[in-house]
Design an enzyme around this catalytic site. Structure first.
Site, PDB file in Angstrom:
ATOM      1  CG  ASP A  37       5.812  -0.571 -54.638  1.00 21.29           C
ATOM      2  OD1 ASP A  37       6.649  -1.327 -54.174  1.00 21.29           O
ATOM      3  OD2 ASP A  37       5.243  -1.022 -55.728  1.00 21.29           O
ATOM      4  CG  ASP A  60       7.692   5.119 -62.569  1.00 18.41           C
ATOM      5  OD1 ASP A  60       8.698   4.780 -62.344  1.00 18.41           O
ATOM      6  OD2 ASP A  60       6.997   4.991 -63.758  1.00 18.41           O
ATOM      7  CB  VAL A  61      12.263   4.415 -58.883  1.00 18.28           C
ATOM      8  CG1 VAL A  61      11.774   3.908 -57.443  1.00 18.28           C
ATOM      9  CG2 VAL A  61      12.146   3.126 -59.812  1.00 18.28           C
ATOM     10  CE1 TYR A 151      16.673  -7.562 -62.346  1.00 16.96           C
ATOM     11  CE2 TYR A 151      18.208  -9.387 -62.542  1.00 16.96           C
ATOM     12  CZ  TYR A 151      17.517  -8.615 -61.649  1.00 16.96           C
ATOM     13  OH  TYR A 151      17.302  -8.746 -60.287  1.00 16.96           O
ATOM     14  CE  LYS A 155      18.605  -5.856 -60.271  1.00 16.85           C
ATOM     15  NZ  LYS A 155      18.153  -4.813 -59.334  1.00 16.85           N
TER      16      LYS A 155
END
Ligand SMILES: NC(=O)c1ccc[n+]([C@@H]2O[C@H](COP(=O)([O-])OP(=O)(O)OC[C@H]3O[C@@H](n4cnc5c(N)ncnc54)[C@H](O)[C@@H]3O)[C@@H](O)[C@H]2O)c1
Length: 264
Positions: A37, A60-61, A151, A155
């Site tokens: 995370d 941090d992805v 967003y 997605k």
């Protein structure tokens, strides 16, 4: 010991909300887990709660080297990587006419590129020996929302990325699936629950009559990662209390009109 006994999982974005519920479910069913995370404060809380069966790491992805290191930690600490859950997500909303390029980039990088990097580096530990990947997309992959273009687009991308991953990876033993949650009560959506009128507008759209709790999403996510789902790959599972059959509430009363000045 439970159906994940002896298994090792990574939960990216595992220190809050849906990710934390997945982590709890995995531990209850016997898995050892790496929790990645970006929030060090939340990671410290997870480390204190779970002890040795959970390894926490700041990740941090959106940064490839950090995602690679998070997946490698599963192998170095626990000996393997069997399941990866790509859960991290957030958004900087705004109407298209107002949305700053940087806010678009923030949302799409986190929600879409982050999942790509998670899939890439998880699969490198799994191809040929077996494994599964579960990506958390959203109902917004199918249903647009006011102020949510970045967003919802990201997605929708996660859903296609999941299918593309299944096409490429399933022949080598890696199943890839997506969960599309509806409204879930987490820190991410707190503002909707703090505003009674907004909350009511959502509930009108949800035939089941309530928002989900994080555990309502974790159960189906764990199912997709389990042996019971061994023939499921490339699937999108809506977990939304039947919301998708009704459409999205009009959020303009709560968000306001676009700010960009209209001509004439
Ligand atoms: N809550 C909902 O109603 C809902 C609905 C549909 C989909 N989702 C999706 O579910 C996922 C989890 O959301 P949640 O509601 O549990 O939110 P949350 O805010 O409770 O948890 C998200 C976690 O991701 C972490 N995170 C944020 N940016 C990160 C980064 N760059 N790298 C690593 N970790 C990062 C946060 O620190 C946090 O711990 C998200 O992808 C979200 O888009 C949520």
């Amino acid at each position: 010991m439970g159906r994940f006994a002896g298994k090792v999982a990574v939960v990216a974005g595992g220190a809050s909300g849906i990710g934390l519920a997945i982590l709890r479910g995995l531990r209850r069913k016997g898995a050892r887990v790496v929790c990645g995370d970006v929030s060090e404060e939340r990671l410290a809380t997870v480390a204190a709660e779970f002890g040795a069966g959970v390894a926490t790491t700041r990740c941090d992805v959106t940064r490839e080297a950090e995602v690679e290191a998070m997946m490698a930690l599963a192998a170095s600490r626990f000996g393997a990587l069997d399941c990866a859950f790509n859960v991290a997500g957030a958004s900087r909303p705004g109407y298209i006419v107002d949305l700053a390029e940087g806010d678009w980039d923030f949302t799409v990088d986190l929600c879409l590129k982050g999942v790509f990097l998670g899939m890439k580096h998880a699969a490198r530990h799994m191809l040929g020996r077996g494994g599964c990947i579960v990506n958390i997309a959203s109902l917004n992959a199918h249903v647009p929302m006011h102020g949510g273009a970045a967003y919802a687009s990201a997605k929708a991308g996660v859903e296609m990325l999941t299918r593309n991953g299944a096409l490429e990876m399933t022949p080598d033993g890696v199943r890839v699936n997506a969960i599309l949650p509806g409204l879930v009560e987490t820190p991410l959506t707190k503002r909707h629950f703090d505003n009674p009128a907004a909350h009511a507008a959502f509930l009108q759209r949800i035939p089941l009559g309530r928002a989900a709790q994080p555990e309502d999403i974790a159960g189906p996510a764990l199912f997709l990662a389990s042996e019971e789902a061994r023939y499921v790959s490339g699937a999108s599972l809506l977990v939304d209390g039947a919301w998708a059959v009704t459409g999205y509430p009009d959020m303009r009363p709560f968000r306001g009109r676009p700010g960009w000045p209209r001509q004439g």
